[in-house]
Design an enzyme around this catalytic site. Sequence first.
Site, PDB file in Angstrom:
ATOM      1  N   HIS A 220       4.387 -10.177   2.260  1.00  0.00           N
ATOM      2  CA  HIS A 220       3.483 -11.227   2.731  1.00  0.00           C
ATOM      3  C   HIS A 220       2.534 -11.994   1.938  1.00  0.00           C
ATOM      4  O   HIS A 220       2.124 -12.908   2.300  1.00  0.00           O
ATOM      5  CB  HIS A 220       2.967 -10.253   3.934  1.00  0.00           C
TER       6      HIS A 220
ATOM      7  N   THR B 205      13.589   4.406   9.617  1.00  0.00           N
ATOM      8  CA  THR B 205      14.376   3.194  10.110  1.00  0.00           C
ATOM      9  C   THR B 205      13.735   1.899   9.441  1.00  0.00           C
ATOM     10  O   THR B 205      12.760   1.666   9.832  1.00  0.00           O
ATOM     11  CB  THR B 205      14.619   3.226  11.701  1.00  0.00           C
TER      12      THR B 205
ATOM     13  N   CYS C  53      -8.758  -7.736   1.521  1.00  0.00           N
ATOM     14  CA  CYS C  53      -7.729  -6.713   2.240  1.00  0.00           C
ATOM     15  C   CYS C  53      -8.207  -5.615   3.023  1.00  0.00           C
ATOM     16  O   CYS C  53      -7.434  -5.355   3.658  1.00  0.00           O
ATOM     17  CB  CYS C  53      -7.210  -5.868   0.940  1.00  0.00           C
TER      18      CYS C  53
ATOM     19  N   THR D  92       0.876  -1.186  -0.096  1.00  0.00           N
ATOM     20  CA  THR D  92      -0.002  -0.038  -0.060  1.00  0.00           C
ATOM     21  C   THR D  92       0.654   1.256  -0.137  1.00  0.00           C
ATOM     22  O   THR D  92       0.509   2.339  -0.896  1.00  0.00           O
ATOM     23  CB  THR D  92      -0.936   0.013   1.385  1.00  0.00           C
TER      24      THR D  92
ATOM     25  N   ASN E 136      -5.792  -9.413  -8.044  1.00  0.00           N
ATOM     26  CA  ASN E 136      -5.792 -10.157  -6.601  1.00  0.00           C
ATOM     27  C   ASN E 136      -7.202 -10.940  -6.513  1.00  0.00           C
ATOM     28  O   ASN E 136      -7.237 -11.780  -5.845  1.00  0.00           O
ATOM     29  CB  ASN E 136      -5.718  -9.003  -5.498  1.00  0.00           C
TER      30      ASN E 136
ATOM     31  N   SER F  10       5.658  -6.748  -2.442  1.00  0.00           N
ATOM     32  CA  SER F  10       5.033  -6.894  -1.264  1.00  0.00           C
ATOM     33  C   SER F  10       5.459  -8.424  -0.567  1.00  0.00           C
ATOM     34  O   SER F  10       5.106  -9.085  -1.172  1.00  0.00           O
ATOM     35  CB  SER F  10       3.544  -6.775  -0.818  1.00  0.00           C
TER      36      SER F  10
HETATM   37  N1  PLP Z   1      -1.768  -4.596  -4.692  1.00  0.00           N
HETATM   38  C1  PLP Z   1      -2.383  -5.711  -4.485  1.00  0.00           C
HETATM   39  C2  PLP Z   1      -2.731  -6.301  -5.914  1.00  0.00           C
HETATM   40  C3  PLP Z   1      -2.822  -6.335  -3.331  1.00  0.00           C
HETATM   41  O1  PLP Z   1      -3.750  -7.679  -3.556  1.00  0.00           O
HETATM   42  C4  PLP Z   1      -2.405  -5.897  -2.164  1.00  0.00           C
HETATM   43  C5  PLP Z   1      -3.189  -6.655  -1.077  1.00  0.00           C
HETATM   44  O2  PLP Z   1      -4.030  -7.475  -1.014  1.00  0.00           O
HETATM   45  C6  PLP Z   1      -1.952  -4.719  -1.989  1.00  0.00           C
HETATM   46  C7  PLP Z   1      -1.594  -4.104  -3.164  1.00  0.00           C
HETATM   47  C8  PLP Z   1      -1.492  -4.042  -0.754  1.00  0.00           C
HETATM   48  O3  PLP Z   1      -0.625  -4.685  -0.092  1.00  0.00           O
HETATM   49  P1  PLP Z   1       0.073  -4.749   1.282  1.00  0.00           P
HETATM   50  O4  PLP Z   1      -1.036  -5.552   2.204  1.00  0.00           O
HETATM   51  O5  PLP Z   1       1.436  -5.080   1.484  1.00  0.00           O
HETATM   52  O6  PLP Z   1      -0.313  -3.211   1.767  1.00  0.00           O
END
Ligand code: PLP
Length: 362
Positions: A189, A225, A308, A73, A139, A187
């Site tokens: 995770h 940091t 999300c 994000t 997603n 990202s």
């Molecule tokens: N972009 C996409 C396509 C995602 O699926 C997600 C989270 O589901 C994000 C960005 C956001 O990532 P984060 O959870 O690391 O903020």
Amino acid sequence: MNAPAIYLDYNATAPLRPAAHAAMQDLLWGPANPSSVHRFGRDAKKHMEEARRSVAEMVSAWSNEVVFCASGTEANHLALRGSGAGRVLVSAVEHSSVLKAAAHEPIAVDGHGIVKLEALAAMLTGGSAVLVSVMLANNETGVIQPIREIAALCHEHGALLHCDAVQALGKVPVDFGALGADMLTLSAHKCGGPVGAAALVVRRGLPLRALLEGGGQEQGRRAGTENVAALCGFAAALADTGGATVAELQRWRDGMEASLRAEGAIVVGAQAHRLPNTSCLIMPGVGSELQLMDFDLAGIAISAGSACSSGRIEPSHVLAAMGIEKSEASYAIRVSSGWATRQADIHAFEAHWRQLKARLAR
Ligand code: PLP
């Protein structure tokens, strides 16, 4: 409450890979501020720069193109707000972290969820300060965009391209140079690394204004940091090839979809090039909330569209942009697998889907 025994929600977040856990364990004790001049600081910096090299290598980028941040994000916000673009064009199926990052004009997609290149071309008329943002893989549906063609089109018109590759990383090859994007979001995770580690890959020489100002970390592009342990976990997760292979995930997913289609399931985006681990499935007439709860009671964790935000199920803007009726979209669930998935998990999902459909038909 018992935790679900079968986890099929990798697009929301993946379980931590063993290599990521091992890489982080000792570093968590700290002290680890990579900006400190003493030996603890130098040691932390060494670890962080190794992680940067290895993340860069994974996407065929240069180390100094990698700006570490705390989430996908944040990286998306940095790209959209930091580029200095006067006009931002964003595909209608982007993640909310892109859609909400800046005022923008939406780019239409077709019925498969693919960006309409002719619509984009028509929007790219003159003006050099244009930024386009199109994700590599969606997603909710897993649909993959033709980023190379989109990048060529953008550059032909003097526009920059940002690509959110959060869902693609670890599932399909992600090559920064070959994709041709100017900025790329990653990202940790979503691919077996920890929450709290991410990166914006920024093409060499591209000016970028920091969102967060302060200590001048990340070459002045992101103050604060760095989370050295999490970043090392990120790099280790990307290098960990254990568990189910992408080819296995695809084979199991394709088998499951074929058999559920024969039972009346609709697979969203089925005709498009998609991620190997993702299915967006419609069980006609059965609300996604009911399906979700029923699967949860059976010990199978899945999601409805994008999970999300806050656990609330809202109409999917992705399915709406693909022209899917609101009522039909409300029957859609998302099943996504990953490194710790076994074929038996997919079979259990499939069996429960059939059972639920038969139960509701009675
Ligand atoms: N972009 C996409 C396509 C995602 O699926 C997600 C989270 O589901 C994000 C960005 C956001 O990532 P984060 O959870 O690391 O903020």
